[in-house]
Design a protein around this motif. Structure first.
Motif, PDB file in Angstrom:
ATOM      1  N   GLY A 117       0.717  -1.050   0.126  1.00  0.00           N
ATOM      2  CA  GLY A 117      -0.142  -0.015   0.001  1.00  0.00           C
ATOM      3  C   GLY A 117       0.702   1.285  -0.011  1.00  0.00           C
ATOM      4  N   GLU A 118       2.355   1.146   0.056  1.00  0.00           N
ATOM      5  CA  GLU A 118       3.115   2.344  -0.037  1.00  0.00           C
ATOM      6  C   GLU A 118       3.726   2.463  -1.269  1.00  0.00           C
ATOM      7  OE1 GLU A 118       5.536   2.445   3.333  1.00  0.00           O
ATOM      8  OE2 GLU A 118       4.086   2.185   4.939  1.00  0.00           O
ATOM      9  N   ARG A 119       3.887   3.876  -1.747  1.00  0.00           N
ATOM     10  CA  ARG A 119       4.861   4.039  -2.990  1.00  0.00           C
ATOM     11  C   ARG A 119       6.211   3.619  -2.160  1.00  0.00           C
ATOM     12  NH1 ARG A 119       6.313   7.971  -6.818  1.00  0.00           N
ATOM     13  NH2 ARG A 119       8.129   6.783  -7.825  1.00  0.00           N
ATOM     14  N   ILE A 120       6.991   2.901  -3.213  1.00  0.00           N
ATOM     15  CA  ILE A 120       8.294   2.759  -2.853  1.00  0.00           C
ATOM     16  C   ILE A 120       9.390   3.636  -3.583  1.00  0.00           C
ATOM     17  CG2 ILE A 120      10.206   0.994  -3.065  1.00  0.00           C
ATOM     18  CD1 ILE A 120       8.043   0.293  -0.948  1.00  0.00           C
ATOM     19  N   GLY A 121      10.115   4.299  -2.918  1.00  0.00           N
ATOM     20  CA  GLY A 121      11.234   5.269  -3.263  1.00  0.00           C
ATOM     21  C   GLY A 121      10.382   6.532  -3.869  1.00  0.00           C
TER      22      GLY A 121
ATOM     23  N   LEU B  82       6.778  -7.600   5.667  1.00  0.00           N
ATOM     24  CA  LEU B  82       6.273  -8.111   6.682  1.00  0.00           C
ATOM     25  C   LEU B  82       6.156  -9.620   6.721  1.00  0.00           C
ATOM     26  CD1 LEU B  82       2.940  -6.237   6.264  1.00  0.00           C
ATOM     27  CD2 LEU B  82       4.740  -5.461   7.770  1.00  0.00           C
ATOM     28  N   ALA B  83       6.489 -10.161   8.070  1.00  0.00           N
ATOM     29  CA  ALA B  83       6.423 -11.649   8.028  1.00  0.00           C
ATOM     30  C   ALA B  83       4.832 -12.031   7.932  1.00  0.00           C
ATOM     31  CB  ALA B  83       6.637 -11.925   9.495  1.00  0.00           C
ATOM     32  N   GLY B  84       4.477 -12.763   6.902  1.00  0.00           N
ATOM     33  CA  GLY B  84       3.079 -13.230   6.579  1.00  0.00           C
ATOM     34  C   GLY B  84       2.752 -12.793   5.287  1.00  0.00           C
ATOM     35  N   SER B  85       1.636 -12.267   5.156  1.00  0.00           N
ATOM     36  CA  SER B  85       1.044 -11.891   3.693  1.00  0.00           C
ATOM     37  C   SER B  85       1.786 -10.459   3.491  1.00  0.00           C
ATOM     38  CB  SER B  85      -0.413 -11.808   3.698  1.00  0.00           C
ATOM     39  OG  SER B  85      -1.012 -11.478   2.521  1.00  0.00           O
ATOM     40  N   ASN B  86       2.136 -10.305   2.128  1.00  0.00           N
ATOM     41  CA  ASN B  86       2.391  -9.206   1.731  1.00  0.00           C
ATOM     42  C   ASN B  86       1.952  -8.898   0.281  1.00  0.00           C
ATOM     43  OD1 ASN B  86       5.102  -8.101   3.219  1.00  0.00           O
ATOM     44  ND2 ASN B  86       5.020 -10.306   3.340  1.00  0.00           N
ATOM     45  N   ALA B  87       1.927  -7.622  -0.496  1.00  0.00           N
ATOM     46  CA  ALA B  87       1.637  -7.391  -1.778  1.00  0.00           C
ATOM     47  C   ALA B  87       2.437  -6.458  -2.401  1.00  0.00           C
ATOM     48  CB  ALA B  87      -0.162  -7.077  -1.894  1.00  0.00           C
ATOM     49  N   ILE B  88       2.870  -6.619  -3.753  1.00  0.00           N
ATOM     50  CA  ILE B  88       3.499  -5.696  -4.551  1.00  0.00           C
ATOM     51  C   ILE B  88       2.906  -5.322  -5.693  1.00  0.00           C
ATOM     52  CG2 ILE B  88       4.796  -7.675  -5.969  1.00  0.00           C
ATOM     53  CD1 ILE B  88       7.200  -5.854  -6.289  1.00  0.00           C
ATOM     54  N   GLY B  89       2.863  -4.016  -6.092  1.00  0.00           N
ATOM     55  CA  GLY B  89       2.037  -3.499  -7.103  1.00  0.00           C
ATOM     56  C   GLY B  89       3.131  -2.714  -8.111  1.00  0.00           C
TER      57      GLY B  89
ATOM     58  N   ARG C 261     -12.524   8.251  -9.762  1.00  0.00           N
ATOM     59  CA  ARG C 261     -13.539   7.403  -9.640  1.00  0.00           C
ATOM     60  C   ARG C 261     -13.175   6.062  -9.963  1.00  0.00           C
ATOM     61  NH1 ARG C 261     -17.853  10.333 -13.630  1.00  0.00           N
ATOM     62  NH2 ARG C 261     -15.781  10.315 -14.911  1.00  0.00           N
ATOM     63  N   LEU C 262     -11.837   5.921 -10.629  1.00  0.00           N
ATOM     64  CA  LEU C 262     -11.554   4.381 -11.178  1.00  0.00           C
ATOM     65  C   LEU C 262     -10.234   3.824 -10.346  1.00  0.00           C
ATOM     66  CD1 LEU C 262     -11.319   5.175 -15.049  1.00  0.00           C
ATOM     67  CD2 LEU C 262     -13.367   4.004 -13.556  1.00  0.00           C
ATOM     68  N   GLU C 263     -10.137   4.781  -9.161  1.00  0.00           N
ATOM     69  CA  GLU C 263      -9.029   4.262  -8.066  1.00  0.00           C
ATOM     70  C   GLU C 263      -9.748   2.678  -7.700  1.00  0.00           C
ATOM     71  OE1 GLU C 263      -7.147   8.437  -6.592  1.00  0.00           O
ATOM     72  OE2 GLU C 263      -8.659   7.344  -5.214  1.00  0.00           O
ATOM     73  N   LYS C 264      -8.642   2.048  -7.497  1.00  0.00           N
ATOM     74  CA  LYS C 264      -8.762   0.625  -6.833  1.00  0.00           C
ATOM     75  C   LYS C 264      -8.069   0.693  -5.567  1.00  0.00           C
ATOM     76  CE  LYS C 264      -9.421  -1.769 -11.329  1.00  0.00           C
ATOM     77  NZ  LYS C 264     -10.040  -0.618 -11.861  1.00  0.00           N
ATOM     78  N   GLU C 265      -8.883   1.004  -4.500  1.00  0.00           N
ATOM     79  CA  GLU C 265      -8.552   1.305  -3.252  1.00  0.00           C
ATOM     80  C   GLU C 265      -7.926   0.067  -2.546  1.00  0.00           C
ATOM     81  OE1 GLU C 265      -7.463   3.647   0.022  1.00  0.00           O
ATOM     82  OE2 GLU C 265      -8.783   4.216  -1.871  1.00  0.00           O
ATOM     83  N   GLY C 266      -6.529  -0.081  -2.166  1.00  0.00           N
ATOM     84  CA  GLY C 266      -5.912  -0.966  -1.759  1.00  0.00           C
ATOM     85  C   GLY C 266      -5.385  -2.195  -2.714  1.00  0.00           C
ATOM     86  N   TRP C 267      -5.184  -1.693  -3.983  1.00  0.00           N
ATOM     87  CA  TRP C 267      -4.874  -2.674  -4.953  1.00  0.00           C
ATOM     88  C   TRP C 267      -3.334  -3.234  -4.768  1.00  0.00           C
ATOM     89  CZ3 TRP C 267      -0.791  -1.995  -8.584  1.00  0.00           C
ATOM     90  CH2 TRP C 267      -0.129  -0.674  -8.442  1.00  0.00           C
ATOM     91  N   SER C 268      -2.659  -2.555  -4.200  1.00  0.00           N
ATOM     92  CA  SER C 268      -1.304  -2.946  -3.804  1.00  0.00           C
ATOM     93  C   SER C 268      -0.988  -3.497  -2.304  1.00  0.00           C
ATOM     94  CB  SER C 268      -0.170  -1.852  -4.101  1.00  0.00           C
ATOM     95  OG  SER C 268      -0.606  -0.776  -3.081  1.00  0.00           O
TER      96      SER C 268
END
Length: 970
Positions: free
Chosen positions: A168-172, A199-206, A276-283
């Motif tokens: 959920g955070e921009r990297i760099g 994080l230990a556990g579930s992560n997501a990259i976008g 309006r097309l934002e996908k909240e939490g997509w990353s």
């Protein structure tokens, strides 16, 4: 307690670089000392892997007796990929002092070798998303990590441009990654330290992907997909655990894909963002991507992945607008107060579906309306559609604009006035370190200096572009080569130009021909002063930073360019064939022409000689003695043929233009009496034009340097200080905040030059900065000893109309400072010289007995090496701070040098004839032509002659010219 300290450690120009692929990186450092004349006598470097305590040393240089403190090669065992190396330095000086170890610095290697890549290129599955669609792609992947994470890195790249997100955070904070290279031959990848975000556990990259330079609209309106028509991503994550294991997550066909709120984004045209097309939490993990498309493996025509070479592009400054107003045409316009490059960020609270449109431009027309005519087909338009859920903040992601003014449409309540606090301008460029400063007591000249710097900031955006606003924004070779001395004073440009030169080398044709722009998307090639970027730029980088490696890397390219020229035409010693831009945009061009009056084969042959001389000198530096001999012979023959072809027996140039005289002087194409005549005639051309130039891209960068070099520094000063058209200060008085493409981009009546080509941010003419720093302020180097190891301090006061100037430069060795202040009674000069360097200082028009250094007479101080000359007092000093003060014998009047003395060589009648032109009725010329030389000041005071200083100067010029003609004929 004495102070001797090692500081400012860098590796490959950078402090603590993350992810480099250089297998023998170079280390540099600076020395701080409280004693004058400090020189390094020896150094020691230690390097360790992983171990900040240096308990296990990977490489110890031992004590090396040397004064070398820049670009010292790592000499240890082969480096490992994905490894952090810590290093420290200590030195010994010429006073038998030893420093403590420096603070610890580090570099971290990237993948080092293509075999380390495990990732695949991926793109959305065309069955789910049209790969040619305009909206930016969103790519995502969830993964699970076990506890005990000790480090995590992401290595990757994309085509065209990408932004990276994790949990959920921009990297760099880098923008427009991976930058612009010759993509099929070289593509940069970036390294990110994401240890804290994992994080230990579930992560997501976008990953967000847009067209950028790779497949977007470039050069011409119908020109797209230059490098390819498919966006794609290529990333891998390395996670290390405290049990010694490693896990790798890569891009593959298990990723999911979608489109999002960026429905259009182009370098030239701007961006459209529908919130309006934002996908909240997509990353983020646990996001429902069930309806997302799949991805496929994409074959890519990319042959070489290289670690990031250039400094990243970032937001480097935030500007607040100074005004908002309604134009006569009824447009609501924001004024940023500065022609800038970057983006507008704004906040808004509006109902869902509100459409806000921003249109960017550089200037207002003479009626006060915003002017878009010079943008050609670039739209420079940003559109934002609100989602209507409270306060929203937005700035575009994958584009940039060149602008001062922004037309705003659709902002809620703008008819009652825009809330300026809701808008800021974010300045974007390659995040180079600022190294140079210049200021003086003249506010117009100070504004010119600021304009030069802003022009560089606007156009050094990953590549050195010509302009940042219209549908061009290309890496034009001529613009870069004429400006590079000024550029490298203003900013640390080592990594910037190293990266760009590597693209020049791979885009160079097999026969040595150099394209007009780098990266090559324009075509066309072979023009003098354009292709010469292949030699001029690496040589200037070497001179400025002592970087032999860039010379070694580029030497084959430099040689290929000279050999390409050599094969043109029937005479290998002249370049009189092919296409040339000539003196581009010179004011002496014929009606409806962009090309100045200077003969193109004249210019081409001069630059042929210039590149050949550089190639010879580079060969000398690199120890290539066969090439030194070969290109010395070639250079001698080019100069000989040039003089045969373009210089008359009496020393007159066949091309009677300012530019012809400038480049002949600047590049040492004429010698002896012919050189004197060329300098004289250049000066006369300026006088005849009321001290205005009519030069273009070829002549302008060198005109002031050539005048000062030729003995006419006062004319160069008059040229600088002109404030009517055409001049640098004319632009300033017209309100310019950057340097213009044309001398008359805005004409005296307020109208514009042709819309066809009229940039208000075009840095080439900002090359006057090089002369301002070297001649007016007086900071230069001994050209035989690069990187300011031996500094020349030589301010020139002659003709100066302001009373003080100051320049500072952060060299590879440390800070160099020169500040001078003139009053009617005194000259005060302050100098700072960094440790491990020496300096030769000229105190203009000083006499040894008059000079105070600090509170002591020079003769009783600790400076032992000085001598009195006709120019003043020359000193050789070591490092330290110095304050000089002495009497100003001539006040603020011009100081007269030996080469402006009367020469007694004509008979009485000839003298009378010439004097009669300037002082009708004069009857006593012998007083002026006495065998004892008199200064101009003395002559002007002779009552019987009734002459002014300017009249005497004119007489001298005529006499010298007549004597020169007589001797040349003989």
């Amino acid at each position: 307690m004495t102070l001797l300290k090692v500081e400012a450690l860098t590796c490959e120009y950078r402090s603590n670089p993350l992810g480099i692929d250089i297998k023998r990186p170079r280390i540099s450092w600076k020395i701080q000392s409280d004693r004058r004349g400090t020189m390094q006598k020896a150094y020691q470097i230690q390097v360790t892997a992983h171990d900040q305590n240096f308990t296990t040393i990977k490489w110890d240089s031992g004590i090396i007796e040397s004064d070398e403190s820049i670009h010292v090669d790592y000499g240890g065992p082969e480096l490992e990929p994905r490894t952090r190396y810590f290093y420290r330095v200590k030195v010994w000086d010429n006073f038998d002092r030893e420093t403590a170890w420096s603070e610890i610095a580090w570099w971290e290697t990237g993948l080092l070798d293509t075999s380390e890549w495990k990732a695949e290129w991926i793109t959305p599955d065309p069955e789910g998303i049209d790969p040619l669609s305009e909206p930016a792609f969103l790519l995502r992947k969830e993964f699970t990590l076990k506890p005990g994470i000790t480090s995590a890195r992401i290595y990757g790249t994309g085509v065209g441009l990408y932004e990276l997100y994790l949990n959920g955070e921009r990297i760099g904070d880098e923008l427009l990654s991976p930058g612009w290279t010759s993509y099929h031959k070289r593509l940069q990848y970036q390294t990110y330290n994401v240890t804290e975000q994992m994080l230990a556990g579930s992560n997501a990259i976008g990953i967000m992907l847009a067209d950028g330079w790779y497949k977007g609209n470039l050069v011409r309106e119908d020109n797209r997909n230059i490098y390819g028509d498919r966006r794609a991503a290529f990333f891998q994550i390395h996670v290390n655990y405290n049990d010694g294991t490693e896990e790798i997550i890569v891009t593959d066909n298990t990723w999911k894909a979608s489109t999002g709120p960026i429905i259009f984004s182009e370098i030239y045209h701007g961006e459209t963002y529908d919130a309006r097309l934002e996908k909240e939490g997509w990353s983020q993990s646990n996001y429902n991507d069930e309806n997302w498309a799949g991805t496929i493996i994409q074959e890519m025509p990319i042959t070489d992945l290289v670690a990031q070479e250039n400094v990243p592009t970032r937001v480097t400054e935030v500007l607040k607008p100074i005004d908002a107003f309604v134009t006569p045409a009824g447009d609501t316009v924001i004024d940023m107060g500065q022609n800038m490059v970057g983006r507008l960020r704004f906040k808004v609270n509006a109902p869902r579906g509100t459409q806000i449109v921003l249109k960017h431009a550089e200037v207002l027309d003479k009626d006060g309306n915003i002017y878009f005519g010079n943008l050609k087909f670039a739209k420079q338009t940003v559109e934002y559609i609100t989602k209507g859920e409270g306060l929203e903040t937005y700035a575009p992601h994958f584009t940039f604009q060149g602008f001062r003014y922004v037309k705003v449409e659709g902002y809620p309540g703008q008819e009652n006035g825009l809330p300026l606090e809701n808008f800021v301008g974010e300045v974007i460029h390659s995040d180079m370190e600022r190294t140079g400063e210049f200021e003086c007591s003249d506010p117009l000249v100070n504004r010119l200096q600021q304009n030069i710097v802003w022009g560089q900031r606007g156009n050094f955006l990953d590549v050195p572009t010509d302009c940042p606003q219209r549908s061009e924004r290309l890496g034009w070779t001529a613009d870069a080569q004429v400006f590079i001395p000024t550029a490298l004073f203003n900013y640390q440009g080592g990594p910037f130009f190293t990266k760009w030169l590597r693209d020049l080398k791979v885009d160079q044709l097999p026969d040595g021909n150099v394209p007009f722009v780098i990266p090559n998307v324009e075509g066309g090639m072979g023009s003098a002063a354009w292709g010469d970027a292949a030699t001029i730029i690496p040589w200037t980088v070497y001179q400025t930073y002592g970087d032999k490696r860039v010379l070694a890397e580029q030497f084959d390219s430099m040689k290929a360019w000279v050999e390409y020229i050599r094969k043109q035409g029937k005479n290998e010693y002249l370049w009189n064939t092919g296409f040339h831009f000539g003196d581009w945009l010179a004011l002496d061009a014929k009606e409806n022409s962009f090309v100045g009056a200077t003969a193109r084969d004249f210019i081409a042959t001069v630059f042929y000689a210039h590149s050949t001389r550089i190639l010879r000198d580079a060969a000398e530096v690199l120890g290539k003695q066969d090439e030194v001999q070969e290109y010395s012979f070639l250079l001698d023959n080019i100069i000989e043929q040039f003089n045969h072809e373009f210089v008359s027996p009496s020393g007159r140039l066949v091309s009677p233009t300012q530019t012809a005289h400038v480049i002949a002087l600047m590049f040492d194409m004429v010698e002896g009496k012919a050189k004197e005549r060329t300098a004289y005639e250049l000066n006369q051309l300026l006088i005849q034009n009321d001290y205005h130039l009519n030069t273009g891209f070829v002549g302008t960068p060198y005109i002031s340097l050539a005048l000062s070099k030729g003995g006419y520094h006062e004319t160069a000063v008059k040229l600088l200080m002109k404030d009517d058209f055409p001049s640098w200060l004319y632009q300033v008085k017209k309100g310019a905040t950057t340097v213009w493409e044309h001398w008359d981009s805005i004409k005296p009546d307020g109208s514009f030059w042709s819309d066809q080509m009229n940039s208000f941010n075009h840095y080439a003419y900002g090359s006057i900065g090089n002369w301002m720093y070297k001649a007016v302020a007086g900071i230069d180097m001994d050209p035989a000893i690069p990187a300011y190891k031996k500094i020349k301090i030589e301010p020139k006061f002659a003709g100066i109309s302001f009373t003080q100037a100051k320049a500072a430069y952060e060299s590879m060795y440390g800070r160099i400072l020169l500040s001078w202040h003139l009053t009617n009674e005194t000259v005060e000069i302050e100098v700072e010289i960094p440790a491990n360097t020496t300096a030769e200082i000229l105190l203009p028009k000083a006499q040894v007995a008059d000079v105070m250094e600090g509170n002591k007479p020079l003769v009783s101080g600790d400076i032992n090496s000085y001598m009195e000359t006709t120019e003043g007092v020359r000193l050789t000093v070591g490092s330290g701070s110095y304050q000089f003060r002495y009497r100003n014998e001539s006040g603020l009047r011009p100081s007269f040098t030996e080469d402006t003395r009367i020469i007694d060589f004509l008979d009485y009648k000839e003298a009378v004839d010439i004097l009669e032109k300037f002082a009708p009725g004069i009857t006593k010329p012998p007083a002026i032509f006495s065998t004892k030389a008199r200064s101009l000041k003395e002559l002007a005071e002779l009552e019987e002659a009734n002459l002014t200083v300017d009249k005497v100067k004119a007489i001298i010029a005529e006499l010298k010219m007549l004597k020169l003609e007589v001797e040349l004929v003989k």
